[in-house]
Scaffold this motif. Structure first.
Motif, PDB file in Angstrom:
ATOM      1  N   ALA A 610       0.833  -1.204   0.000  1.00 27.76           N
ATOM      2  CA  ALA A 610       0.000   0.000   0.000  1.00 27.76           C
ATOM      3  C   ALA A 610       0.866   1.252   0.000  1.00 27.76           C
ATOM      4  CB  ALA A 610      -0.927  -0.005   1.220  1.00 27.76           C
ATOM      5  N   GLN A 611       1.963   1.219   0.728  1.00 32.34           N
ATOM      6  CA  GLN A 611       2.876   2.368   0.763  1.00 32.34           C
ATOM      7  C   GLN A 611       3.400   2.673  -0.641  1.00 32.34           C
ATOM      8  OE1 GLN A 611       6.360   1.764   3.197  1.00 32.34           O
ATOM      9  NE2 GLN A 611       6.765   3.951   3.397  1.00 32.34           N
ATOM     10  N   HIS A 632      -1.510  14.831  -0.278  1.00 32.14           N
ATOM     11  CA  HIS A 632      -2.324  13.874   0.477  1.00 32.14           C
ATOM     12  C   HIS A 632      -1.858  12.442   0.223  1.00 32.14           C
ATOM     13  CE1 HIS A 632      -5.096  16.876   1.923  1.00 32.14           C
ATOM     14  NE2 HIS A 632      -5.363  17.285   0.696  1.00 32.14           N
ATOM     15  N   LYS A 633      -1.529  12.132  -1.021  1.00 35.92           N
ATOM     16  CA  LYS A 633      -1.108  10.766  -1.342  1.00 35.92           C
ATOM     17  C   LYS A 633       0.237  10.433  -0.694  1.00 35.92           C
ATOM     18  CE  LYS A 633      -4.766  10.167  -3.732  1.00 35.92           C
ATOM     19  NZ  LYS A 633      -5.866   9.422  -3.102  1.00 35.92           N
ATOM     20  N   SER A 637       0.838   7.621   2.007  1.00 35.23           N
ATOM     21  CA  SER A 637       1.862   6.598   1.803  1.00 35.23           C
ATOM     22  C   SER A 637       2.681   6.395   3.076  1.00 35.23           C
ATOM     23  CB  SER A 637       2.780   6.990   0.639  1.00 35.23           C
ATOM     24  OG  SER A 637       3.856   6.088   0.517  1.00 35.23           O
ATOM     25  N   ASN A 638       3.114   7.491   3.680  1.00 43.11           N
ATOM     26  CA  ASN A 638       3.921   7.378   4.901  1.00 43.11           C
ATOM     27  C   ASN A 638       3.130   6.771   6.053  1.00 43.11           C
ATOM     28  OD1 ASN A 638       6.163   8.387   3.655  1.00 43.11           O
ATOM     29  ND2 ASN A 638       6.010  10.447   4.535  1.00 43.11           N
ATOM     30  N   SER A 639       1.807   7.012   6.065  1.00 47.79           N
ATOM     31  CA  SER A 639       0.990   6.442   7.146  1.00 47.79           C
ATOM     32  C   SER A 639       0.862   4.931   7.024  1.00 47.79           C
ATOM     33  CB  SER A 639      -0.400   7.077   7.141  1.00 47.79           C
ATOM     34  OG  SER A 639      -1.167   6.628   6.034  1.00 47.79           O
ATOM     35  N   LYS A 640       1.152   4.385   5.842  1.00 47.03           N
ATOM     36  CA  LYS A 640       1.065   2.932   5.630  1.00 47.03           C
ATOM     37  C   LYS A 640       2.359   2.207   6.006  1.00 47.03           C
ATOM     38  CE  LYS A 640      -2.838   3.761   3.370  1.00 47.03           C
ATOM     39  NZ  LYS A 640      -4.154   3.523   3.965  1.00 47.03           N
ATOM     40  N   ILE A 709      11.166   4.475   0.811  1.00 48.16           N
ATOM     41  CA  ILE A 709       9.930   5.057   0.276  1.00 48.16           C
ATOM     42  C   ILE A 709       9.503   6.253   1.120  1.00 48.16           C
ATOM     43  CG2 ILE A 709       7.484   4.623  -0.196  1.00 48.16           C
ATOM     44  CD1 ILE A 709       8.251   1.664  -0.657  1.00 48.16           C
ATOM     45  N   THR A 710       9.578   6.102   2.449  1.00 46.60           N
ATOM     46  CA  THR A 710       9.198   7.193   3.360  1.00 46.60           C
ATOM     47  C   THR A 710      10.081   8.417   3.126  1.00 46.60           C
ATOM     48  OG1 THR A 710       8.479   5.592   5.035  1.00 46.60           O
ATOM     49  CG2 THR A 710       8.922   7.838   5.783  1.00 46.60           C
ATOM     50  N   LEU A 711      11.383   8.193   2.985  1.00 45.38           N
ATOM     51  CA  LEU A 711      12.315   9.289   2.728  1.00 45.38           C
ATOM     52  C   LEU A 711      11.965   9.998   1.423  1.00 45.38           C
ATOM     53  CD1 LEU A 711      14.914  10.886   3.287  1.00 45.38           C
ATOM     54  CD2 LEU A 711      16.186   9.025   2.166  1.00 45.38           C
TER      55      LEU A 711
END
Length: 810
Positions: A610-611, A632-633, A637-640, A709-711
């Motif tokens: 999902a991320q 928002h996306k 993404s980071n919340s996943k 991905i978060t970075l």
């Protein structure tokens, strides 16, 4: 249980009760059951001479903070015959004979009306009895244990209390009552009435509630109150005034203080409520008394008062100057209120003053909140008022629209209200602009009945470019709406927006739905798509956005700008070519949906997938220049992002599945547990084996992938904010990225851009020099440094020019 229990006591073996309670507690400790079953022999008080007669144990062990047994306080019919330990120490036990019907229990200093009979255990003769006796809790004259039991009763309840000497008359007994030393007492008590007690003015006003009201609302300041009261000089004395009806306005200084305090405010009365007031002389008729009523000087008063009805009055003027008073003539329903854009249907009467004849009216008038001033019919009503009553400043057609804009959002559905508009109370009454506004300063009086409304709202995150009008609410009673990635089934018809002119008959502005049909998806062939991916399935972005906030079975009308219809860059289908620049009107029904899996219920692999998906969607939006939506996306993404525990839990679940399927986790071989089902189990084991169990090292690799991905998302969030001109948020996102990788050149570069935007040139320079040192060949960093130097020079020139002007000779 018949009332004969009040005159004939049954025999109760106290020792058996205590033994049974001990046994119930032991059972409770053994099986942790909160309810220990029925009390077979307790249906009536007779035949309980030994422990066997107690049946199957009814004590419910509890451990509330105050040491009392909550279960003993709120009993139901199913508890009849059960025994409860009131103080948790076996000193007072309670056996329910008849359940009560109210929720409240007597509190300290409240009054109660009770019947009771008291006897020494083993005796047939009562040593004390009372019928309909009014007592004050805390000073009843009853033993402490009996008061403790009384505090657990409800109105209508009948109970039997067994009180040990420590909570009765002690080791000494009470010779005057005929109670021997160290006697166990038995009380059979019925609670008939409960009088809630409150006090104010340092105890000079005491109020007991005799009868509960029929609602929960209480009069507040300015309310118009009608009550009926009877006055006495003692509680049981003859009335000096009987059943006197009185109407007054809350806050009126001429009304006795005790009425204001007892009836108005949060501790006031509700409609139909009856109270008894004990009024000290200082709050009553004082040293003068009331000779005409037969009230002597310094007399204490007992007033019985009933609140017959009241009209709520609220000052809704902007400055609370009394110039706009709303009177609620008939209360409506529900907690919702109409909001801006809602289409409200109402009946309206307009007068110059409350006592004047109706000057103008309308039934079934429809207005749009926020646009009433443009409603032709409202303007005509205001004009007729002026023609009939004369021009007055503050009572023009425009003023009528403004008053309705203020009043309607404060009304409940089906409410009838009167709005009295007058000169500010501070200005006094009289002429306004050379015209008499009335002796009381009245400018306008509106009577409004709010018949219905149609909800019209912006679809969230569309910048007001998509408006939703609810044509039919969902009838399924389900409050769920689709979440992102839900599978939605819809039917809709798309038409070109033909006009936004006045409605029929000169009514409020409305959308025409008779434009050219551009697209139709009938209910016989509905369209199914994944929410947030509607464009790929040929669904307009406005529909994709709207279903996220709809319920199953809801029917709405959408109006959408071209940018959210066929002209949207995110709409992948070709669509009607000539409609690319057209706004549209859509009748849309959400037929059904299946919600996507929530993040909290995903395992590590699902969260990582999902991320990746949400980051990819953000990238597409960024490439199309839709930076706010891309934000928002990236944030989603980071919340996943998964945690180690998500993979660990997943690993444990898969290991359990493999063990059940007969899989040797060490080498992956299937182990058939019986020859009769070997083929079936081998197939199941093969399926389970395909779900690999990750080692710690493999989990760390997955987490590293997620961190990357978060970075990347933090860097992209910073880029979005820079595009939107928000340097502060861009700097914050860059800092978040640097927390993950403190030497990341792109994060330093983004933060430098943000600082430059915030005019922090020195900070930007420091970040760029650090980035250049880490990556000397980075052209973007070098270019930014050059541009920063020029910006700093320009700023220096402006500063010098400004200071030169400040200190130049005059």
């Amino acid at each position: 249980m018949s009332t004969k229990n009040l005159t004939t006591f049954s025999k109760v073996d106290t020792g058996a009760i205590l033994a049974q309670v001990d046994e119930d507690e032991r059972k409770g400790a053994a099986d942790q059951s909160p309810s220990m079953g029925g009390m077979g022999g307790m249906g009536g008080m007779g035949g309980l001479d030994d422990a066997d007669g107690m049946g199957g144990g009814g004590f419910i062990p509890e451990d509330p903070d105050d040491g009392s047994n909550f279960a003993a306080h709120h009993l139901e019919s199913s508890d009849v015959g059960k025994t409860f330990d009131v103080l948790k120490d076996h000193s007072v036990t309670k056996t329910l004979l008849t359940a009560g019907a109210d929720y409240d229990n007597p509190q300290q200093e409240w009054d109660v009306e009770v019947d009771y009979k008291a006897r020494v255990a083993g005796s047939e003769t009562p040593f004390e009895e009372a019928t309909r006796r009014r007592l004050t809790v805390g000073s009843t004259g009853l033993p402490a244990g009996v008061e403790a039991g009384l505090k657990t009763m409800q109105v209508g309840e009948m109970s039997h209390f067994t009180v040990q000497p420590s909570q009765g008359y002690g080791d000494e007994g009470d010779a005057a009552r005929g109670v021997p030393a160290a006697s166990v007492l038995e009380y059979e008590m019925t609670l008939h009435r409960l009088f809630e007690r409150t006090q104010s003015h340092n105890g000079q006003l005491v109020k007991w509630r005799l009868v509960k009201g029929t609602s929960w609302e209480r009069p507040s300041s300015r309310a118009e109150i009608t009550l009926r009261w009877t006055g006495r000089l003692s509680r049981d004395g003859e009335p000096f005034l009987k059943d006197f009806e009185q109407t007054f306005t809350a806050g009126d200084a001429s009304v006795p203080t005790f009425f204001q305090s007892a009836v108005v405010g949060a501790n006031g009365m509700t409609t139909g409520e009856v109270c008894e007031l004990k009024v000290a002389p200082a709050l009553g008729y004082g040293a003068a008394g009331a000779p005409d009523l037969g009230v002597p000087p310094n007399a204490e008063l007992f007033i019985t008062v009933e609140l017959l009805h009241w009209v709520g009055v609220e000052d809704i003027s902007a400055t609370k100057d009394g110039s706009m008073l709303k009177r609620v003539l008939r209360r409506g329903q529900g907690w919702e209120r109409a909001r801006a854009r809602y289409e409200v249907k109402l009946d309206l009467e307009v007068r110059r003053s409350p006592s004047a004849p109706v000057a103008s009216s309308a039934e079934g008038l429809v207005v749009t909140l926020g646009a009433i001033a443009s409603n032709v019919e409202v303007a005509e009503i205001g004009t007729r008022l002026v023609e009939k009553e004369g021009a007055v400043t503050g009572a023009s057609p425009a003023d009528l629209a403004a008053r309705l804009e203020t009043l309607l959002p404060l009304m409940q559905l089906y409410e009838t209200a009167e709005l009295r508009v007058s000169l500010p109370k501070t200005a006094g009454a009289g002429a306004v602009a050379g015209t008499d506004a009335g002796a009381d300063g009245a400018l306008m009086c509106l009577k409004v009945r709010l018949e219905s409304w149609t909800k019209v709202e912006e679809v969230p995150f569309t910048d007001g470019l998509v408006i939703k009008k609810i044509l039919r609410e969902s009838e399924k009673g389900d409050h769920l709406t689709p979440n992102e990635e839900s599978i939605c089934v819809v039917r809709y018809t798309v038409r070109r927006l033909a006009s936004t002119a006045q409605g029929e008959g000169g009514g409020s502005p409305s959308w025409r739905t008779d434009g050219e049909v551009l697209e139709e998806v009938p209910i016989e062939r509905p369209r199914t798509f994944m929410q947030s991916e509607g464009g790929a399935a040929g669904v307009l972005p406005c529909i994709d956005a709207a279903v996220r906030h709809m319920k199953s079975g809801e029917l709405v009308q959408l109006t959408a700008a071209a940018a959210w219809a066929y002209g949207s860059p995110s709409f992948d289908s070709t669509g009607p070519f000539l409609a690319r620049e057209s706004a549209v009107v859509i009748e849309l029904e959400l037929l059904s949906f299946v919600r996507a899996k929530e993040t909290w219920s995903m395992d590590g692999e699902e969260r990582l997938a999902a991320q990746m998906r949400f980051k990819s969607r953000g990238n597409k939006l960024f490439a199309r220049g839709e930076y706010r939506f891309a934000l928002h996306k990236y944030t989603d993404s980071n919340s996943k992002a998964p945690r180690f525990s998500d993979f660990k839990q997943e690993r444990e679940e898969k290991a359990g599945e493999q063990e059940k399927a007969g899989v040797d986790i060490s080498d992956g071989a299937a182990a058939a547990t019986s020859s009769a089902s070997a083929a079936s189990e081998a197939s199941e084991a093969s399926s389970v084996r395909s779900a690999a169990v990750l080692s710690d090292a493999e989990i760390e690799t997955k987490l590293s992938e997620s961190k990357a991905i978060t970075l990347s998302c933090f860097l992209n969030i910073a880029a979005c904010h820079l595009k939107l001109g928000d340097g502060a948020m861009a700097e914050k996102a860059s800092n978040d990225a640097l927390k993950l990788d403190m030497a990341n050149v792109k994060a330093l570069y983004r933060r430098a851009q943000a600082k430059r935007l915030n005019l922090d040139f020195e900070g930007a320079k420091a970040d760029l020099l650090t980035a250049a040192k880490a990556d000397p060949q980075n052209r973007e960093v070098r270019k930014e440094l050059e541009e920063l130097k020029e910006a700093m020079k320009e700023q220096s020139r402006r500063d010098k020019a400004m200071f030169g002007k400040m200190f130049a000779a005059p």
